[in-house]
Write a protein that holds these residues in place. Structure first.
Motif, PDB file in Angstrom:
ATOM      1  N   ILE A   1      17.944  59.020  52.761  1.00 16.34           N
ATOM      2  CA  ILE A   1      18.381  57.753  53.371  1.00 16.34           C
ATOM      3  C   ILE A   1      17.168  56.903  53.743  1.00 16.34           C
ATOM      4  CG2 ILE A   1      19.523  56.727  55.385  1.00 16.34           C
ATOM      5  CD1 ILE A   1      21.451  59.152  55.316  1.00 16.34           C
ATOM      6  N   CYS A   2      16.174  57.546  54.327  1.00 19.13           N
ATOM      7  CA  CYS A   2      14.933  56.855  54.693  1.00 19.13           C
ATOM      8  C   CYS A   2      14.251  56.289  53.450  1.00 19.13           C
ATOM      9  CB  CYS A   2      14.021  57.824  55.431  1.00 19.13           C
ATOM     10  SG  CYS A   2      12.516  57.081  56.070  1.00 19.13           S
ATOM     11  N   LEU A   3      14.234  57.083  52.382  1.00 22.40           N
ATOM     12  CA  LEU A   3      13.665  56.661  51.099  1.00 22.40           C
ATOM     13  C   LEU A   3      14.381  55.417  50.575  1.00 22.40           C
ATOM     14  CD1 LEU A   3      13.351  59.143  48.052  1.00 22.40           C
ATOM     15  CD2 LEU A   3      14.159  56.822  47.767  1.00 22.40           C
ATOM     16  N   TYR A   4      15.713  55.492  50.533  1.00 21.69           N
ATOM     17  CA  TYR A   4      16.512  54.418  49.946  1.00 21.69           C
ATOM     18  C   TYR A   4      16.396  53.122  50.743  1.00 21.69           C
ATOM     19  CZ  TYR A   4      20.293  52.499  47.113  1.00 21.69           C
ATOM     20  OH  TYR A   4      21.017  51.744  46.241  1.00 21.69           O
ATOM     21  N   VAL A   5      16.469  53.247  52.060  1.00 19.39           N
ATOM     22  CA  VAL A   5      16.359  52.058  52.924  1.00 19.39           C
ATOM     23  C   VAL A   5      14.977  51.419  52.776  1.00 19.39           C
ATOM     24  CG1 VAL A   5      16.302  51.248  55.314  1.00 19.39           C
ATOM     25  CG2 VAL A   5      18.102  52.821  54.576  1.00 19.39           C
ATOM     26  N   GLY A   6      13.937  52.259  52.769  1.00 17.34           N
ATOM     27  CA  GLY A   6      12.582  51.750  52.613  1.00 17.34           C
ATOM     28  C   GLY A   6      12.390  51.044  51.280  1.00 17.34           C
ATOM     29  N   TYR A   7      12.984  51.621  50.213  1.00 18.94           N
ATOM     30  CA  TYR A   7      12.876  51.026  48.890  1.00 18.94           C
ATOM     31  C   TYR A   7      13.577  49.664  48.846  1.00 18.94           C
ATOM     32  CZ  TYR A   7      13.373  50.476  43.826  1.00 18.94           C
ATOM     33  OH  TYR A   7      13.348  49.997  42.534  1.00 18.94           O
ATOM     34  N   LEU A   8      14.797  49.592  49.387  1.00 19.86           N
ATOM     35  CA  LEU A   8      15.531  48.327  49.403  1.00 19.86           C
ATOM     36  C   LEU A   8      14.789  47.258  50.203  1.00 19.86           C
ATOM     37  CD1 LEU A   8      19.265  49.436  49.825  1.00 19.86           C
ATOM     38  CD2 LEU A   8      18.156  48.536  47.772  1.00 19.86           C
ATOM     39  N   CYS A   9      14.247  47.659  51.344  1.00 20.64           N
ATOM     40  CA  CYS A   9      13.505  46.701  52.175  1.00 20.64           C
ATOM     41  C   CYS A   9      12.273  46.194  51.439  1.00 20.64           C
ATOM     42  CB  CYS A   9      13.092  47.349  53.496  1.00 20.64           C
ATOM     43  SG  CYS A   9      14.468  47.629  54.643  1.00 20.64           S
ATOM     44  N   SER A  10      11.604  47.090  50.721  1.00 23.09           N
ATOM     45  CA  SER A  10      10.419  46.692  49.965  1.00 23.09           C
ATOM     46  C   SER A  10      10.790  45.708  48.860  1.00 23.09           C
ATOM     47  CB  SER A  10       9.745  47.927  49.359  1.00 23.09           C
ATOM     48  OG  SER A  10       9.283  48.798  50.365  1.00 23.09           O
ATOM     49  N   CYS A  11      11.938  45.938  48.205  1.00 19.59           N
ATOM     50  CA  CYS A  11      12.388  45.058  47.126  1.00 19.59           C
ATOM     51  C   CYS A  11      12.794  43.681  47.655  1.00 19.59           C
ATOM     52  CB  CYS A  11      13.565  45.685  46.390  1.00 19.59           C
ATOM     53  SG  CYS A  11      13.147  47.160  45.427  1.00 19.59           S
ATOM     54  N   VAL A  12      13.535  43.684  48.754  1.00 21.22           N
ATOM     55  CA  VAL A  12      14.089  42.437  49.290  1.00 21.22           C
ATOM     56  C   VAL A  12      13.042  41.643  50.063  1.00 21.22           C
ATOM     57  CG1 VAL A  12      15.800  41.455  50.870  1.00 21.22           C
ATOM     58  CG2 VAL A  12      16.429  43.365  49.370  1.00 21.22           C
ATOM     59  N   LEU A  13      12.283  42.328  50.912  1.00 20.37           N
ATOM     60  CA  LEU A  13      11.334  41.645  51.790  1.00 20.37           C
ATOM     61  C   LEU A  13       9.948  41.476  51.170  1.00 20.37           C
ATOM     62  CD1 LEU A  13      12.222  43.513  55.121  1.00 20.37           C
ATOM     63  CD2 LEU A  13      13.123  41.322  54.297  1.00 20.37           C
ATOM     64  N   HIS A  14       9.736  42.153  50.020  1.00 16.47           N
ATOM     65  CA  HIS A  14       8.420  42.135  49.360  1.00 16.47           C
ATOM     66  C   HIS A  14       7.318  42.596  50.308  1.00 16.47           C
ATOM     67  CE1 HIS A  14      10.238  40.150  45.932  1.00 16.47           C
ATOM     68  NE2 HIS A  14      10.782  39.269  46.759  1.00 16.47           N
ATOM     69  N   ARG A  15       7.651  43.621  51.078  1.00 13.12           N
ATOM     70  CA  ARG A  15       6.691  44.232  51.989  1.00 13.12           C
ATOM     71  C   ARG A  15       6.685  45.740  51.740  1.00 13.12           C
ATOM     72  NH1 ARG A  15       8.003  42.678  58.015  1.00 13.12           N
ATOM     73  NH2 ARG A  15       6.186  44.018  58.291  1.00 13.12           N
ATOM     74  N   TYR A  16       5.578  46.372  52.026  1.00 10.14           N
ATOM     75  CA  TYR A  16       5.436  47.804  51.778  1.00 10.14           C
ATOM     76  C   TYR A  16       6.082  48.593  52.922  1.00 10.14           C
ATOM     77  CZ  TYR A  16       3.163  52.195  50.414  1.00 10.14           C
ATOM     78  OH  TYR A  16       2.908  53.481  50.015  1.00 10.14           O
TER      79      TYR A  16
ATOM     80  N   ARG B   1       1.742  49.393  45.823  1.00  8.92           N
ATOM     81  CA  ARG B   1       1.642  47.959  46.114  1.00  8.92           C
ATOM     82  C   ARG B   1       1.384  47.162  44.840  1.00  8.92           C
ATOM     83  NH1 ARG B   1      -1.408  49.774  50.941  1.00  8.92           N
ATOM     84  NH2 ARG B   1      -0.103  49.374  52.781  1.00  8.92           N
ATOM     85  N   GLN B   2       0.579  47.718  43.941  1.00  8.21           N
ATOM     86  CA  GLN B   2       0.306  47.036  42.682  1.00  8.21           C
ATOM     87  C   GLN B   2       1.563  46.933  41.833  1.00  8.21           C
ATOM     88  OE1 GLN B   2      -2.927  48.749  40.438  1.00  8.21           O
ATOM     89  NE2 GLN B   2      -2.828  47.214  38.818  1.00  8.21           N
ATOM     90  N   VAL B   3       2.388  48.000  41.839  1.00  5.21           N
ATOM     91  CA  VAL B   3       3.654  47.975  41.099  1.00  5.21           C
ATOM     92  C   VAL B   3       4.567  46.878  41.646  1.00  5.21           C
ATOM     93  CG1 VAL B   3       5.804  49.243  40.697  1.00  5.21           C
ATOM     94  CG2 VAL B   3       3.618  50.377  40.347  1.00  5.21           C
ATOM     95  N   PHE B   4       4.639  46.751  42.959  1.00  9.56           N
ATOM     96  CA  PHE B   4       5.502  45.739  43.569  1.00  9.56           C
ATOM     97  C   PHE B   4       4.929  44.333  43.449  1.00  9.56           C
ATOM     98  CE2 PHE B   4       8.012  49.134  45.165  1.00  9.56           C
ATOM     99  CZ  PHE B   4       9.236  48.575  45.514  1.00  9.56           C
ATOM    100  N   ALA B   5       3.619  44.213  43.231  1.00  8.58           N
ATOM    101  CA  ALA B   5       3.002  42.899  43.089  1.00  8.58           C
ATOM    102  C   ALA B   5       3.039  42.419  41.638  1.00  8.58           C
ATOM    103  CB  ALA B   5       1.560  42.940  43.586  1.00  8.58           C
TER     104      ALA B   5
END
Length: 319
Positions: free
Chosen positions: A8-23, A301-305
């Motif tokens: 759950i922690c993994l999934y929430v963190g991943y969604l937040c990173s995708c939506v908010l563009h933050r690590y 971070r490079q993958v998300f950037a």
């Protein structure tokens, strides 16, 4: 419960990173890919190991290193995939590795070319509690099969499937689930209808058609299937090809697990065949130090950037 909380922690963190563009990253790995052996007995034309592109001294995974690793992640990792570049069954200690992971109640998967899946090995894998085995069989005749599985013998694959089926029956076990994997190629696409009819008679529980990855796809490849439904690539101009799927600046697989090779190197994913993006080494640091270290964080971070700036990501279809 701890593994569920971690997911759950993994999934929430991943969604937040995708939506908010933050690590947003505070979880532990949910799966691991372990390389039991780093060599192979076949010479598949799109496999760096089979083509001997990288000079690696033959080695199997150290059991003491494995035990320490599994103990460290016993409350987070739910699945262990015992395969990476080499052929897993060339490691005679593989059933003991599976037993070790099952001691921590982890779901265990092997992917094999089945060339050495004799009756004894099949019995050992069933006894070890293996949950799933993926058997690669890319043709119904020796001629179509060896077009890709160079140096392989189709009869050994068929015997391996029967050895697994027999030992499951003798031991009254429903495990491992036997998944027949068919890499769709120009040489075997005409046999797909027939293998759909036959796979259960061959000893498999499931049949999966897999789209082949090609390193030299940009100008096409003679092994690409004619039916584009089963191809990762599409023709975009005269003589030019590209991935069908868009390359998004994210990667759930990278977020959820990692690969550990026989040398103890932690790699970001299975696409890092040459070890160009090693995140750390388990002979120097423990898995959590590597998993949450600066090298791993910088790579994510490079993958998300800009994922396309990373060489190993450009031929990847993971969302």
């Amino acid at each position: 419960m701890l593994r569920l909380s971690n997911f759950i922690c993994l999934y929430v963190g991943y969604l937040c990173s995708c939506v908010l563009h933050r690590y947003c990253f505070c979880h532990k790995p949910f799966f691991l890919s372990i390389e039991p052996c780093n060599v192979c007995n076949l010479r598949c034309p799109q496999c760096p190991t089979g083509l001997h592109l990288y000079q690696r001294t033959r080695k199997t995974f150290d059991k003491s290193l494995l035990e320490g690793l599994l103990k460290e992640v016993e409350n987070s990792v739910a699945c262990v995939q015992f395969y990476f570049q080499g052929e897993p069954l060339l490691a005679q200690e593989l059933p003991e590795m599976v037993k070790l992971a099952k001691k921590y109640d982890m779901y265990c998967i092997i992917s094999t070319n089945a060339q050495t899946l004799d009756d004894k090995m099949a019995a050992r894998l069933v006894d070890a509690g293996l949950d799933k085995i993926i058997v690669s069989m890319d043709g119904l005749t020796q001629d179509s099969y060896e077009k890709y599985r160079v140096g392989g013998n189709l009869e050994r694959v068929l015997c391996g499937l029967q050895n697994l089926k027999k030992n499951k029956f003798l031991k009254g076990s429903k495990r491992p689930i036997i998944e027949l994997q068919w890499l769709v190629l120009r040489s075997n696409e005409h046999e797909m209808k027939e293998v759909k009819r036959l796979y259960k008679h061959l000893g498999a529980d499931r049949l999966v058609f897999k789209k082949a990855q090609f390193y030299d796809y940009a100008t096409g490849n003679d092994m690409m299937p004619l039916n584009e439904r089963y191809s990762r690539y599409k023709k975009v101009a005269e003589g030019k090809w590209k991935l069908k799927s868009m390359l998004h600046n994210r990667c759930f697989r990278l977020w959820s697990g990692a690969v550990v090779d026989v040398e103890g190197n932690v790699r970001p994913c299975c696409f890092d065949k040459g070890g160009e993006y090693i995140l750390g080494n388990l002979y120097r640091d423990n898995i959590m130090q590597v998993w949450k270290g600066e090298t791993a964080a910088g790579f994510r971070r490079q993958v998300f950037a800009k994922r396309a700036s990373i060489e190993i990501c450009r031929n990847c279809t993971s969302p």
